[in-house]
Structure formats: C-alpha cells, structure tokens
Motif scaffolding. Structure first.
Motif, short mmCIF file in Angstrom:
data_model
loop_
_atom_site.label_atom_id
_atom_site.label_comp_id
_atom_site.label_asym_id
_atom_site.label_seq_id
_atom_site.Cartn_x
_atom_site.Cartn_y
_atom_site.Cartn_z
N GLU A 1 -29.20 -5.43 1.33
CA GLU A 1 -29.15 -4.22 2.16
C GLU A 1 -28.47 -3.10 1.37
OE1 GLU A 1 -30.22 -2.05 5.24
OE2 GLU A 1 -30.46 -4.23 5.35
N GLY A 2 -29.11 -1.96 1.32
CA GLY A 2 -28.57 -0.82 0.59
C GLY A 2 -28.95 -0.82 -0.88
N VAL A 3 -29.42 -1.96 -1.38
CA VAL A 3 -29.88 -2.04 -2.77
C VAL A 3 -31.37 -1.80 -2.83
CG1 VAL A 3 -30.14 -3.57 -4.76
CG2 VAL A 3 -28.05 -3.64 -3.39
N SER A 4 -32.08 -2.30 -1.83
CA SER A 4 -33.53 -2.19 -1.76
C SER A 4 -33.93 -1.52 -0.45
CB SER A 4 -34.17 -3.58 -1.85
OG SER A 4 -35.52 -3.55 -1.47
N ASP A 5 -35.06 -0.81 -0.48
CA ASP A 5 -35.61 -0.24 0.76
C ASP A 5 -36.24 -1.31 1.63
OD1 ASP A 5 -34.85 2.31 -0.01
OD2 ASP A 5 -36.76 2.72 -1.01
N THR A 6 -36.54 -2.45 1.04
CA THR A 6 -37.21 -3.54 1.77
C THR A 6 -36.48 -4.87 1.50
OG1 THR A 6 -38.73 -3.82 -0.11
CG2 THR A 6 -39.47 -2.42 1.72
N PRO A 7 -35.23 -5.00 1.95
CA PRO A 7 -34.45 -6.19 1.62
C PRO A 7 -35.05 -7.49 2.15
CG PRO A 7 -33.34 -4.90 3.30
CD PRO A 7 -34.46 -4.05 2.77
N GLN A 8 -35.60 -7.46 3.36
CA GLN A 8 -36.16 -8.69 3.92
C GLN A 8 -37.41 -9.13 3.17
OE1 GLN A 8 -36.70 -8.53 8.16
NE2 GLN A 8 -34.58 -7.95 8.57
N LEU A 9 -38.30 -8.18 2.88
CA LEU A 9 -39.51 -8.51 2.14
C LEU A 9 -39.17 -9.01 0.75
CD1 LEU A 9 -42.59 -8.54 1.87
CD2 LEU A 9 -42.47 -6.14 1.16
N ASP A 10 -38.23 -8.35 0.09
CA ASP A 10 -37.84 -8.76 -1.26
C ASP A 10 -37.36 -10.21 -1.27
OD1 ASP A 10 -38.40 -6.16 -1.87
OD2 ASP A 10 -36.40 -5.64 -2.58
N ALA A 11 -36.44 -10.53 -0.35
CA ALA A 11 -35.88 -11.88 -0.29
C ALA A 11 -36.96 -12.92 0.01
CB ALA A 11 -34.78 -11.94 0.76
#
Length: 282
Positions: free
Chosen positions: A15-25
C-alpha cells in the motif's frame, strides 16, 4: 500461514508503493505457485509451505523497492496475448492498445503491408498479426536484445511477423508499406516521471528523446514519406500533452487527414497522418 493471511499482509506492505497493491500481490503469488488467480479465491485457507512463503517475501521485497511486476514474473499481457518481457525493452501498456484498435479500423487490403518501428517485445505487431493473419507484417528494433525477445514472443504465439534489427528505417530500404506504426521514445530528458515508478527500471533509450521528446517522432514522420504506399498512413504514440505538436509535425511534412486519437482514459495518446504522393512535400 494461509493464502488469505499471506495476501492480506502483502496488501498492507505494498500500500502506497503501488497503485494496485492487491493485484500485484496476487500476480506474484500466482507466479510463484504456478496457479491461475482463481486458485487464490477457491483455496484461501490453503497453507503455504515455508519455502514458498520465503520466496514470496523475496518477491514482495523487490516489488516494494520498485521493480515492475512484469519483470518479476517475466510476462505482461497485451491484447490478451501473454508476452515475455525483460529489462531490455519497455513493458507493454494498455494505452498502446488504442493504436492497435486504430490500425485495425483502417480500410486496407487483405494482404496489406504494415511495419512496427521500435517493436520492443513485439506487442503491436503481434497484436495485429493475431487479428489480421494475412497482412504482411514487419517489425524492427535497434536493439539486438529486443529483436531476440520479439522473435521469442512471435514463436511462442505461433504468429507470422518478419522481425529484424534496424535503426528505424535503415534495414527497410526498397520496401513500401500501407501503414507505419510506432510507439517511439517521446519523454523529455528532464521529465520528473523518469525517476518514479516502473520507468526507473526500463531502458532510457526507449523512453527519452531530444527536442522536447519529439526528435524520433520527427524522424519517423519525415522519412516515412519514402516508405509509404500512396495513401498510406503513419500512426504514432505520444504523450498526452503532445497531440498538437505532433499534428503540426505531420502537417509540416505534407501529410493529409491529420488527427489525434485518445486512450482508454480519454487522453490524447496517438496521432496519424495520411500520405498522398501528389501532396506537396515541405
């Protein structure tokens, strides 16, 4: 730990590192497990082995430092095609699909000849080949690593595209095309976005151009007149603030029916011009 617990912690970490944290993970974990994303929803209570958890943590750490997900998993989807990627080329982006849609909308012969300049992963040329298998498609790139990657993607997808190394038009002497399409470098050398996000891990040569980001666009438009069939079209991606400048370049070199198209967000994303051999060249 269970999959759902591992992912919840990963979401917080990105969160705050990527615009799409859930998708990235999710993409990183699916890559590690070699499973589709549906697996995560079907088996949220499945525990991860300790080795899997450590490997996932390592991937998360690299993503947290800014490395693009596409580089971490070695793949990015474009036009529903899975394309191998690596740091030698740009990562294909959804906005570029607007160029593909425009080319496909043009009224052309069944055996039209089209070239993709600066092909990178081969994304544009391969997307076109998947939709128009009878077109005579060419793709070139200045970098040998990019040519090898584009050929790898072509062969994996079983598509027909002639791919070779060339600095823009250099290896295309004597050929004429109905369409010249390109996503060239168009970012200004001092653009602050170059120090943010995924672009930090992409080759500057594929991103940056002189003359306020317009040098390669000028070269492609000016010289395209020598490689177009009568009535042929050049289509170029550019920055969302460059539409007017690129239209002026097309007009300066005598193109007709000049215009600009928008991406999925409604921003100016590509411009085009039609070449008439009877036109007066500047």
């Amino acid at each position: 730990m269970r999959i759902d617990a591992v992912l919840a912690a990963a979401y917080d970490r990105l969160e705050g590192v990527s615009d799409t944290p859930q998708l990235d993970a999710q993409l990183l974990l699916c890559h590690l497990l070699q499973k589709p994303r549906s697996f995560l929803y079907t088996w949220p209570d499945k525990p991860l082995a300790e080795a899997e958890r450590r490997q996932f943590e390592a991937l998360l750490s690299r993503r947290h430092s800014g490395e693009p997900v596409a580089h971490l998993i070695g793949e990015r989807e474009f036009w529903s095609l899975p394309l191998a990627v690596n740091p030698s080329t740009l990562i294909p982006r959804p906005d570029t699909e607007s160029l593909v849609e425009y080319v496909l909308s043009l009224p052309m012969a069944e055996d039209a000849r089209v070239v993709d300049l600066g092909t990178g992963t081969g994304a544009i040329a391969l997307a076109l080949a998947s939709e128009r298998p009878k077109w005579r498609l060419h793709a070139v790139d200045r970098m040998a690593e990019a040519v090898a990657l584009a050929r790898r993607n072509r062969d994996a997808l079983g598509l027909t595209v002639e791919i070779e190394q060339s600095d823009w038009y250099d290896a295309l002497q004597g050929l004429r095309f109905d369409v010249i399409v390109s996503n060239p470098p168009y970012i200004e050398q001092d653009d602050p976005h170059l120090s943010r996000g995924d672009v930090r891990f992409e080759p500057l040569s594929a991103l940056v151009a002189a003359e306020d980001g317009l040098a390669d666009i000028i070269h492609i438009v000016e010289n395209g007149r020598l490689f177009l069939n009568d009535g042929g079209t050049v289509i170029l991606e550019h920055g969302y603030r460059q539409g007017q400048a690129v239209r002026e370049i097309f007009t300066r070199f005598g193109y007709q029916e000049v215009g600009t198209g928008q991406d999925l967000a409604g921003r100016d994303r590509y411009s085009f011009g039609r070449w008439n051999a009877a036109s007066k060249e500047s």
